[in-house]
Scaffold this active site. Structure first.
Site, PDB file in Angstrom:
ATOM      1  N   SER A 141       0.869  -1.179   0.000  1.00  0.00           N
ATOM      2  CA  SER A 141       0.000   0.000   0.000  1.00  0.00           C
ATOM      3  C   SER A 141       0.907   1.230   0.000  1.00  0.00           C
ATOM      4  O   SER A 141       2.087   1.131   0.356  1.00  0.00           O
ATOM      5  CB  SER A 141      -0.841  -0.016   1.281  1.00  0.00           C
ATOM      6  OG  SER A 141      -1.474   1.232   1.479  1.00  0.00           O
ATOM      7  N   TYR A 154      -1.749  -1.137  10.463  1.00  0.00           N
ATOM      8  CA  TYR A 154      -1.779  -1.409   9.019  1.00  0.00           C
ATOM      9  C   TYR A 154      -0.465  -0.967   8.361  1.00  0.00           C
ATOM     10  O   TYR A 154       0.150  -1.728   7.608  1.00  0.00           O
ATOM     11  CB  TYR A 154      -2.967  -0.665   8.422  1.00  0.00           C
ATOM     12  CG  TYR A 154      -3.205  -0.879   6.953  1.00  0.00           C
ATOM     13  CD1 TYR A 154      -3.619  -2.122   6.463  1.00  0.00           C
ATOM     14  CD2 TYR A 154      -3.063   0.167   6.039  1.00  0.00           C
ATOM     15  CE1 TYR A 154      -3.871  -2.309   5.108  1.00  0.00           C
ATOM     16  CE2 TYR A 154      -3.314  -0.009   4.691  1.00  0.00           C
ATOM     17  CZ  TYR A 154      -3.723  -1.245   4.228  1.00  0.00           C
ATOM     18  OH  TYR A 154      -3.977  -1.427   2.885  1.00  0.00           O
TER      19      TYR A 154
END
Ligand code: NAP
Length: 266
Positions: A141, A154
């Site tokens: 990401s 995350y």
């Protein structure tokens, strides 16, 4: 895309979003697919909507169930007798300030988004080495490169993927084994709806940035191009603020901190 023709490709997180879009695009490109995630019925739905369901097997798995992953890898190799490409894509996002995030949630996100990728890779690697061929694709990401508020677990898991898979690439580069890390920006999926909160519930909200993000089918095309050309790392998404953030973070990280503090994302 010729690269994927008849390639046995294992996709985790294939029941939704980016993984689902990859299943459709890869099936249309002639790949043989193994689709995995927790929801068997959703995997069946995706399989039946693919161009070639007869070239698709389903292996239901839970990435959080570490002790099951060795057996699942054996099942996946047996499905078509070999695997050419492993797309590590399944995962959960997180939405909570550090101060509100329990250790259970910190560990859960690390288990699903990082340790499961390491486990599946460790179990599959001997197969790739024996065949002197294989391609790992890792769904990181933009949060694997930068940090913003409310993403500590995350971002930590995604950053860890870069460390692990950059090392693996260096170890196996001379054995015809490739590693491509994808760093998506905002892609229109249920990622924020499914994101975990600090106490372990589901956020249940479609975040504005995600809703305005690149459609998943367009992301799948960009991902496949990056994989087919053997890129080490590739950004996928719109030419939006998240792409700009990657550049700012590299050359003027103090500016990024100022804007992150001003705009706390959903
Ligand atoms: N959308 C974005 O803007 C964006 C941006 C950057 C990176 N990413 C990454 O892209 C990947 C795919 O996300 P998405 O956007 O497509 O979100 P999504 O629509 O929520 O899909 C997540 C997928 O992961 C699977 N999954 C979640 N927990 C799992 C578990 N414990 N075991 C097995 N499978 C599990 C889900 O399937 P089941 O529920 O059936 O298990 C689903 O197929 C993720 O790694 C995410 O971090 C997304």
């Amino acid at each position: 895309m010729q690269y994927f023709q008849n390639k046995v490709t294992w996709i985790t997180g294939a029941s939704s979003g980016i993984g689902e879009a990859l299943a459709y695009a890869l099936s249309a490109a002639g790949a043989m697919l193994i689709l995995s995630s927790r929801k068997q019925n959703e995997l069946e739905r995706v399989k039946n909507q693919c161009a070639h369901p007869e070239k698709i097997k389903i292996i239901q798995l839970d990435l959080e169930n570490a002790s099951s992953l060795q057996e699942k890898t054996k099942e996946a190799i047996a499905a078509f007798d070999h695997i050419d490409i492993m797309i590590h894509n399944g995962g959960i996002s997180q939405r909570s300030f550090v101060i509100d995030t329990s250790m259970e949630v910190q560990r859960k996100v690390m288990e699903v988004d990082y340790f499961s990728y390491v486990s599946l890779t460790n179990y599959l690697l001997p197969h790739f080495i024996e065949r002197k061929s294989g391609h790992f694709v890792i769904m990181s990401s933009v949060m694997g490169k930068i940090g913003t508020p409310k993403r500590s677990a995350y971002a930590a898991a995604k950053h860890a993927l870069h460390g692990f898979f950059d090392c693996l690439r260096a170890e196996v580069a001379d054995q015809n084994i490739l590693v491509t890390i994808i760093t998506p920006g905002y892609i229109r999926t249920n990622v924020s709806v499914n994101a975990v909160t600090g106490s372990g519930g589901s956020l249940g909200i479609m975040a504005h940035d995600i809703e305005q993000g690149l459609p998943a089918d367009k992301a799948a095309t960009q991902i496949m191009k990056a994989v087919a050309s053997g890129k080490f790392e590739a950004y996928v998404g719109k030419n939006g603020k998240e792409k700009l953030a990657l550049i700012i973070n590299r050359f003027a990280p103090n500016l990024l901190i100022k804007s992150a503090v001003k705009q706390v994302p959903t």
